[in-house]
Design an enzyme around this catalytic site. Structure first.
Site, short mmCIF file in Angstrom:
data_model
loop_
_atom_site.label_atom_id
_atom_site.label_comp_id
_atom_site.label_asym_id
_atom_site.label_seq_id
_atom_site.Cartn_x
_atom_site.Cartn_y
_atom_site.Cartn_z
N ARG A 170 48.37 29.24 54.38
CA ARG A 170 48.36 30.31 53.37
C ARG A 170 49.13 31.54 53.86
O ARG A 170 49.83 32.20 53.11
CB ARG A 170 46.93 30.71 53.02
CG ARG A 170 46.16 29.58 52.36
CD ARG A 170 44.88 30.07 51.75
NE ARG A 170 45.14 30.94 50.61
CZ ARG A 170 44.23 31.76 50.07
NH1 ARG A 170 43.03 31.83 50.57
NH2 ARG A 170 44.54 32.51 49.03
N ASN B 173 41.81 39.88 46.61
CA ASN B 173 42.87 39.06 47.19
C ASN B 173 43.05 39.34 48.67
O ASN B 173 42.93 40.49 49.10
CB ASN B 173 44.19 39.29 46.45
CG ASN B 173 44.09 38.90 44.99
OD1 ASN B 173 43.18 38.17 44.62
ND2 ASN B 173 45.00 39.39 44.18
N HIS C 70 37.52 41.15 50.25
CA HIS C 70 37.36 39.79 50.79
C HIS C 70 38.22 39.54 52.03
O HIS C 70 38.44 38.40 52.40
CB HIS C 70 37.66 38.75 49.70
CG HIS C 70 36.62 38.72 48.63
ND1 HIS C 70 36.77 38.05 47.44
CD2 HIS C 70 35.37 39.27 48.57
CE1 HIS C 70 35.69 38.21 46.69
NE2 HIS C 70 34.83 38.95 47.35
N THR D 176 41.02 38.45 37.24
CA THR D 176 39.87 37.88 37.96
C THR D 176 38.92 37.23 36.97
O THR D 176 38.69 37.76 35.88
CB THR D 176 39.12 38.91 38.84
OG1 THR D 176 37.87 38.36 39.26
CG2 THR D 176 38.86 40.22 38.13
N SER D 177 38.39 36.08 37.34
CA SER D 177 37.49 35.36 36.45
C SER D 177 36.13 36.04 36.34
O SER D 177 35.31 35.68 35.50
CB SER D 177 37.32 33.92 36.95
OG SER D 177 36.86 33.94 38.28
N1 APR Z 1 47.92 36.95 35.01
C1 APR Z 1 46.64 37.44 34.98
N2 APR Z 1 45.56 36.68 35.17
C2 APR Z 1 45.76 35.37 35.42
C3 APR Z 1 47.05 34.79 35.47
C4 APR Z 1 48.17 35.65 35.24
N3 APR Z 1 49.40 35.21 35.26
N4 APR Z 1 46.92 33.46 35.73
C5 APR Z 1 45.59 33.24 35.83
N5 APR Z 1 44.90 34.37 35.64
C6 APR Z 1 43.46 34.61 35.66
C7 APR Z 1 42.62 33.43 35.27
O1 APR Z 1 42.52 33.36 33.85
C8 APR Z 1 41.30 33.76 35.93
O2 APR Z 1 40.47 34.55 35.09
O3 APR Z 1 43.08 34.91 36.97
C9 APR Z 1 41.72 34.59 37.15
C10 APR Z 1 41.61 33.88 38.47
O4 APR Z 1 40.28 33.61 38.72
P1 APR Z 1 39.79 33.02 40.12
O5 APR Z 1 40.70 31.91 40.51
O6 APR Z 1 38.35 32.76 39.99
O7 APR Z 1 40.07 34.19 41.15
P2 APR Z 1 39.19 35.44 41.51
O8 APR Z 1 38.48 35.96 40.32
O9 APR Z 1 40.09 36.37 42.24
O10 APR Z 1 38.16 34.81 42.51
C11 APR Z 1 37.27 35.64 43.16
O11 APR Z 1 36.51 33.90 44.61
O12 APR Z 1 37.84 32.28 45.43
C12 APR Z 1 37.00 33.26 45.79
O13 APR Z 1 36.98 34.86 47.48
C13 APR Z 1 37.81 34.23 46.55
O14 APR Z 1 38.54 36.43 46.02
C14 APR Z 1 38.24 35.17 45.47
C15 APR Z 1 37.04 35.21 44.57
#
Ligand code: APR
Length: 231
Positions: free
Chosen positions: A58, A89, A106, A173-174
């Site tokens: 990564r 991130n 994180h 973020t989800s």
């Molecule tokens: N622009 C904006 N959002 C996007 C895009 C894009 N081009 N592509 C995808 N997404 C959104 C998705 O719809 C989703 O809601 O980004 C989000 C990604 O969600 P996750 O993969 O769950 O990432 P995140 O919310 O950062 O996860 C939180 O979980 O994996 C662990 O510790 C890790 O920091 C991470 C944490």
């Protein structure tokens, strides 16, 4: 007049268009790895070499990707506002885009941490961590990453920063991983809140004044920033 404070919570989605795959969009597999095997204290106890290999990969990938229009737009906001980015991130794309105030709740790929007290943290840039790389006290170095099941030491700071926001923005973020997902609730009731994500996340919030921009980060973020620069 003091400048207004904008606090931005970002997640994997903001870096997706730079070529870093998001976590949940990949179905719980990161580049073929089961995340719980490589991002947990149990995974580390079982197979340190595999964990280091995963993060080395990564980190090498990070060296080859670039910030995108969303990262740059957020950096632009500093011309008018006090901006604090709270990011989930572990990449350094906000910093490389020019943001000067980034809180990595994180952890960070470009740092290592000792597994021996006092758990010193080291800048390593984009270089690998290998078995046998140790701190001065002889502790094996590990990635400076908050794994699943570990405490989030910067969470109290992040909550405090969010509570002081005049405007709160969420990008990519989800909002399913706690405690970070709960940050929204620390924002003051009456401040404007914006959520940018192409798949509108389900938000369980007491707040009513949330504006959703159901768009990709590189589209929605520059648009919002243009508006905020004019306000
Ligand atoms: N622009 C904006 N959002 C996007 C895009 C894009 N081009 N592509 C995808 N997404 C959104 C998705 O719809 C989703 O809601 O980004 C989000 C990604 O969600 P996750 O993969 O769950 O990432 P995140 O919310 O950062 O996860 C939180 O979980 O994996 C662990 O510790 C890790 O920091 C991470 C944490």
């Amino acid at each position: 007049m003091p400048r207004k404070k904008i606090v931005v919570l970002t997640g994997a989605g903001i870096s997706a268009e730079s070529g870093i795959s998001t976590f949940r969009d990949a179905g719980g597999l990161w580049e073929g790895y089961d995340v719980y095997e490589v991002a947990s204290p149990l995974g580390w106890a079982k197979d340190k070499e595999q964990v280091l290999k995963f993060y080395n990969m990564r980190r090498r990938q990070l060296k080859d990707v670039m910030p995108n229009a969303a990262h740059y737009a957020l950096a632009e906001l500093e011309k008018k506002y006090e901006v604090i980015i709270i990011t989930q991130n572990v990449d350094d794309l906000h910093e490389r885009a020019g943001s000067t105030n980034v809180v990595h709740i994180h952890g960070e790929l470009t740092k290592s941490r000792s597994t021996a007290p006092p758990y010193n943290i080291y800048e390593i840039g984009y270089s690998d961590i290998n078995i046998g790389d140790k701190c001065e006290k002889g502790g094996q170095l590990r990635p400076h990453i908050v794994w699943f099941g570990e405490p989030v030491p910067l969470m109290a700071d992040a909550a405090q920063i969010t509570a002081e926001a005049d405007i709160f923005i969420v990008v990519g973020t989800s909002l399913v991983v706690y405690p970070a997902a709960g940050l929204l609730e620390y924002a003051s009731h009456n401040v404007p809140k914006y959520i940018i994500d192409p798949a509108k996340p389900e938000v369980f919030s007491v707040h009513k004044n949330i504006e959703f921009q159901v768009e990709k980060a590189t589209v929605g973020t520059p648009k919002l920033v243009t508006k905020l620069m004019k306000d």
